[in-house]
Write a protein that holds these residues in place. Structure first.
Motif, PDB file in Angstrom:
ATOM      1  N   GLY A 111       0.819  -1.207   0.000  1.00  0.00           N
ATOM      2  CA  GLY A 111       0.000   0.000   0.000  1.00  0.00           C
ATOM      3  C   GLY A 111       0.853   1.257   0.000  1.00  0.00           C
ATOM      4  N   ILE A 112       1.386   1.625   1.165  1.00  0.00           N
ATOM      5  CA  ILE A 112       2.018   2.949   1.315  1.00  0.00           C
ATOM      6  C   ILE A 112       3.392   3.040   0.629  1.00  0.00           C
ATOM      7  N   THR A 113       4.281   2.070   0.904  1.00  0.00           N
ATOM      8  CA  THR A 113       5.676   2.208   0.421  1.00  0.00           C
ATOM      9  C   THR A 113       5.764   2.169  -1.107  1.00  0.00           C
ATOM     10  N   ILE A 114       5.072   1.221  -1.714  1.00  0.00           N
ATOM     11  CA  ILE A 114       5.143   1.131  -3.191  1.00  0.00           C
ATOM     12  C   ILE A 114       4.611   2.434  -3.800  1.00  0.00           C
ATOM     13  N   VAL A 170      10.085  -3.094   8.225  1.00  0.00           N
ATOM     14  CA  VAL A 170       8.812  -2.511   7.770  1.00  0.00           C
ATOM     15  C   VAL A 170       8.697  -1.069   8.261  1.00  0.00           C
ATOM     16  N   VAL A 171       9.067  -0.838   9.523  1.00  0.00           N
ATOM     17  CA  VAL A 171       8.980   0.525  10.073  1.00  0.00           C
ATOM     18  C   VAL A 171       9.959   1.452   9.339  1.00  0.00           C
ATOM     19  N   LEU A 172      11.114   0.915   8.931  1.00  0.00           N
ATOM     20  CA  LEU A 172      12.051   1.768   8.187  1.00  0.00           C
ATOM     21  C   LEU A 172      11.386   2.350   6.938  1.00  0.00           C
ATOM     22  N   TYR A 173      10.720   1.484   6.155  1.00  0.00           N
ATOM     23  CA  TYR A 173      10.077   2.013   4.934  1.00  0.00           C
ATOM     24  C   TYR A 173       8.984   3.014   5.291  1.00  0.00           C
ATOM     25  N   LEU A 174       8.179   2.695   6.309  1.00  0.00           N
ATOM     26  CA  LEU A 174       7.130   3.649   6.705  1.00  0.00           C
ATOM     27  C   LEU A 174       7.739   4.979   7.104  1.00  0.00           C
ATOM     28  N   SER A 175       8.906   4.930   7.787  1.00  0.00           N
ATOM     29  CA  SER A 175       9.513   6.164   8.292  1.00  0.00           C
ATOM     30  C   SER A 175       9.985   7.085   7.167  1.00  0.00           C
ATOM     31  N   LYS A 176      10.087   6.542   5.951  1.00  0.00           N
ATOM     32  CA  LYS A 176      10.498   7.368   4.810  1.00  0.00           C
ATOM     33  C   LYS A 176       9.296   8.001   4.110  1.00  0.00           C
ATOM     34  N   THR A 177       8.096   7.776   4.657  1.00  0.00           N
ATOM     35  CA  THR A 177       6.891   8.325   4.026  1.00  0.00           C
ATOM     36  C   THR A 177       6.222   9.324   4.967  1.00  0.00           C
TER      37      THR A 177
END
Ligand SMILES: N[C@@H](CCC(=O)N[C@@H](CS)C(=O)NCC(=O)O)C(=O)O
Length: 208
Positions: A111-114, A170-177
């Motif tokens: 959802g969010i990262t892609i 997973v949190v790392l990718y979220l933290s970039k958004t």
């Protein structure tokens, strides 16, 4: 020690989870890239019929599914160092891993990262509808993990466990958004956990 080969790309959250255990324990291993943005070659499907990453080869034996791989590695290269001692904490560790698999990974990554990181890098426009429907699902999953966790300083207390290795990538990718703020609005313990853990050398190595 057997010859270990991890199949998968360095950008994969699940590959990072597996590699962290190997890095934490200074275990030598080979890393074989698999392109997950194109059809999997037949040789890879022969060892993992689902085509997902990672797969671990132990000499000539093959393991896939990250939960199976990490429990195997915890036993053979870490002497169970990443498994809590008590039965309740062991169950909570597996509960967090299952929440990541079943309820967090999909909305966070697909959802969010892609939409926020991959689509624009390929010249496209993020689908705001996909992102908006993923945010409450991520929030629910992170709040569930928050309610199970101690975050003192690790998810399940004073030793790092497989649950931390599952959640960190997973949190790392979220933290970039920009959605990080909304999805962690009600998870103060996880925010403290993330600030304390994200510089861990094994993590920095696998995300480099
Ligand atoms: N149930 C699998 C899930 C692994 C997974 O979803 N890996 C992602 C990369 S992080 C993948 O293979 N994506 C490519 C695809 O779905 O085709 C496991 O636990 O290993």
């Amino acid at each position: 020690m057997a010859q270990l080969t991890v199949y998968g790309p360095t950008i994969s959250t699940y590959v990072r989870t597996v590699r962290m255990i190997l890095e934490e324990t200074n275990t030598s291993y080979n890393l074989e890239n698999i392109n997950i943005f194109s059809a999997r070659p037949s040789e890879y499907l022969a060892i993992n019929p689902f085509g997902k990453v990672p797969t671990l080869k132990v000499d000539d034996q093959v393991l896939y599914e990250t939960n199976a791989i990490v429990e195997y590695l915890d036993a053979v290269v870490a002497d169970h160092a990443f498994m809590p001692k008590g039965p309740m904490e062991q169950a909570q560790m597996r509960q967090i891993m299952a929440i990541v698999d079943s309820y967090l990974y999909g909305p966070s990554i697909s959802g969010i990262t892609i939409q926020r990181l991959i689509v624009p890098s390929q010249g496209g426009q993020p689908d705001e509808g996909v992102i908006q429907s993923a945010v409450p699902k991520c929030k629910t999953a992170l709040e569930a993990i928050e309610s199970i966790s101690q975050c003192d300083p690790f998810l399940l207390g004073n030793t790092i466990t497989l649950a931390d290795f599952y959640l960190m990538p997973v949190v790392l990718y979220l933290s970039k958004t920009p959605e990080m703020t909304a999805v962690t609005a009600q998870t103060p313990k996880l925010k403290t956990w993330w600030e304390a853990i994200n510089q861990r050398p094994s993590f920095q190595k696998v995300i480099a």
